[in-house]
Write a protein that holds these residues in place. Structure first.
Motif, PDB file in Angstrom:
ATOM      1  N   LEU A 112      -5.507  -3.431  -2.620  1.00  0.00           N
ATOM      2  CA  LEU A 112      -4.222  -3.718  -1.975  1.00  0.00           C
ATOM      3  C   LEU A 112      -3.107  -2.808  -2.482  1.00  0.00           C
ATOM      4  N   THR A 113      -3.200  -2.447  -3.760  1.00  0.00           N
ATOM      5  CA  THR A 113      -2.148  -1.615  -4.335  1.00  0.00           C
ATOM      6  C   THR A 113      -2.000  -0.266  -3.620  1.00  0.00           C
ATOM      7  N   ASP A 114      -3.079   0.210  -2.987  1.00  0.00           N
ATOM      8  CA  ASP A 114      -3.037   1.492  -2.268  1.00  0.00           C
ATOM      9  C   ASP A 114      -2.674   1.330  -0.793  1.00  0.00           C
ATOM     10  N   THR A 115      -2.395   0.113  -0.372  1.00  0.00           N
ATOM     11  CA  THR A 115      -2.210  -0.136   1.059  1.00  0.00           C
ATOM     12  C   THR A 115      -0.740  -0.306   1.391  1.00  0.00           C
ATOM     13  N   GLU A 116      -0.302   0.438   2.401  1.00  0.00           N
ATOM     14  CA  GLU A 116       1.113   0.340   2.793  1.00  0.00           C
ATOM     15  C   GLU A 116       1.304  -0.860   3.725  1.00  0.00           C
ATOM     16  N   ILE A 117       2.317  -1.683   3.429  1.00  0.00           N
ATOM     17  CA  ILE A 117       2.613  -2.833   4.285  1.00  0.00           C
ATOM     18  C   ILE A 117       4.067  -2.722   4.722  1.00  0.00           C
TER      19      ILE A 117
END
Ligand code: AMP
Ligand code: GLY
Length: 423
Positions: free
Chosen positions: A316-321
């Motif tokens: 999740l840390t690498d995922t842009e939201i």
């Protein structure tokens, strides 16, 4: 990728709508779904409380991602079984889902890790619970420990009400096993907010904050319901409160779950009261909230499949939201009599006209009649959601759409988002 969504309400309709926007999706199934969901996904009649039946369905239909809506399948260990069989599923394990399934578990966790919440005590016998309540005085909050379909909380303004609540939960066993323990809580004063989050067990990312409207009538009068409407973003959660919630509540909670040997993956729902002493937890849910999901997901400006898969994979840390710079309002249209007894089978009209106003009409409790008309089939029937550049416009747009829909006995609140409009 084929997707399976488990559940049948407005929350699941909102989930299916957002998942469908993803380029990665080939086909969406929903078990059991509802007639509104059937317009955008294939509804299948698989029993959602039968883990083997769900597993068999997912294997046969090459499901690449399963998304669990309601809490009961999570408490039944659906995530454990899918994971053991190599299937990707978004939601917490049975052990992590205790954060919702046992209020005593959640309270002890918060106590142990210093997470701000109402003062409390847990009892397994009615007499000691009553003694404690008499010592504390009213107002006081009485909660059944286990899952009670959202009905296990009594906010007692008088001592008598609180003592009656203990009898109802522990002696009359209105909630069965769920009432074998009670949690007695300090009554907190302040505005409420709901913060849904995505987490992979280590990283936790809050969604835009929302506010639910629990009471059935305008100006927060009348009995509690499952939620009569919601809006987002909720201005009561300022940037500084949001930062405090992250630091004092959200990150400590996911870290605590790892430490307890039950890492939490999925959507963690935080119910808050913003007290004069700062934000305090009133509940955690192990799933998306309803109706909050109906306003939060329409504001999401990133691919929901990518986010969910990154939660499962621990990336999740690498995922842009990203979020839209907009506001959303959901007005729940309920059946006459709800939250008490209500009728089913009334024909609804105007749904297409409401959609032409630019609103989404999420089905919560509907069915199709023999002659193919939408009819009422639940207490909360529809969630009408509008999104606009600001809250005021979203409110107006939602109520214009609501005005197009009719069915016998329909009632809804006319003041959704009133707290924010006053600010
Ligand atoms: P729940 O079923 O846990 O969502 O609780 C239902 C409602 O009870 C919440 O939305 C709050 O309005 C209220 N509530 C729960 N706990 C407390 C508390 N400790 N103090 C004041 N109100 C509470
Ligand atoms: N809206 C509160 C809940 O989903 O439990």
């Amino acid at each position: 990728m084929n997707i399976l969504v488990i559940g049948s309400g407005g929350r699941e309709h909102a989930l299916v709508s957002k998942l469908k926007e993803s380029q990665q999706v080939t086909k969406i199934y929903c078990a059991p779904g509802n007639p509104g969901i059937a317009e955008m996904a294939q509804c299948v009649s698989v029993d959602i409380n039968d883990n083997s039946a769900l597993l068999e369905f997912a294997q046969k239909n090459e499901i690449g991602l399963t998304v669990v809506g309601p809490e009961v399948p999570l408490a039944n260990g659906i995530v454990d079984i899918f994971t053991e069989n190599g299937l990707k599923i978004f939601g917490p394990t049975q052990s992590a889902a205790r954060i919702e399934g046992s209020k005593a578990f959640a309270k002890y966790l918060m106590e142990k890790y210093n997470i701000p919440t109402a003062a409390f005590a847990v009892f397994t016998d009615a007499e000691s619970a009553k003694q404690y309540i008499k010592k504390q005085g009213a107002p006081v909050v009485v909660k059944a420990d286990g899952l009670a379909a959202g009905k296990g909380v009594v906010v007692a303004m008088t001592l008598d009400e609180a003592l009656e609540a203990v009898d109802m939960i522990m002696c009359d066993n209105v909630f069965g096993q769920a009432g074998s323990q009670v949690v007695i809580e300090e009554f907190l004063v302040g505005e409420e907010a709901s913060i849904l989050t995505f987490t992979d067990g280590k990283t936790i990312v809050p969604m835009v904050a929302a506010q639910d409207h629990k009471r059935v009538y305008d100006h927060d009068q009348g009995p509690n319901t499952g939620g009569m409407g919601a809006y987002a973003p909720a201005p009561v959660v300022t940037a500084s409160i949001s930062e405090q919630v992250m630091r004092e509540i959200l990150q400590p909670t996911v870290d605590a779950m790892v430490n307890e040997g039950s890492p939490y993956c999925g959507c963690l729902y935080l119910g808050l009261i913003i007290t004069a002493d700062g934000p305090k937890v009133i509940e955690f849910n192990a799933r998306f909230g309803d109706p909050e999901t109906q306003v939060v997901l329409p504001l999401l400006d990133s691919d929901l499949v990518t986010i969910m898969v990154s939660c499962i994979n621990g990336t999740l840390t690498d995922t842009e939201i990203k979020w839209k710079d907009a506001a959303a309002v959901c007005v729940v249209m309920a059946a006459g009599g709800y939250p008490g007894t209500y009728k089913k089978g009334d024909v609804m009209t105007g749904l297409e006209e409401a959609k032409q106003q630019g609103a989404s009409v999420f089905h919560a409790g509907t069915a199709l009649s023999n002659d193919n008309q939408f009819v009422t089939n639940g207490g909360r029937v529809l969630g009408v959601t509008a999104i606009a550049s600001d809250l005021k416009q979203a409110v107006d747009k939602a109520y214009q759409a609501v005005g197009k829909i009719q069915f016998e006995g329909v009632h809804y609140r006319k003041d959704i988002a009133h707290r924010a409009m006053k600010k």
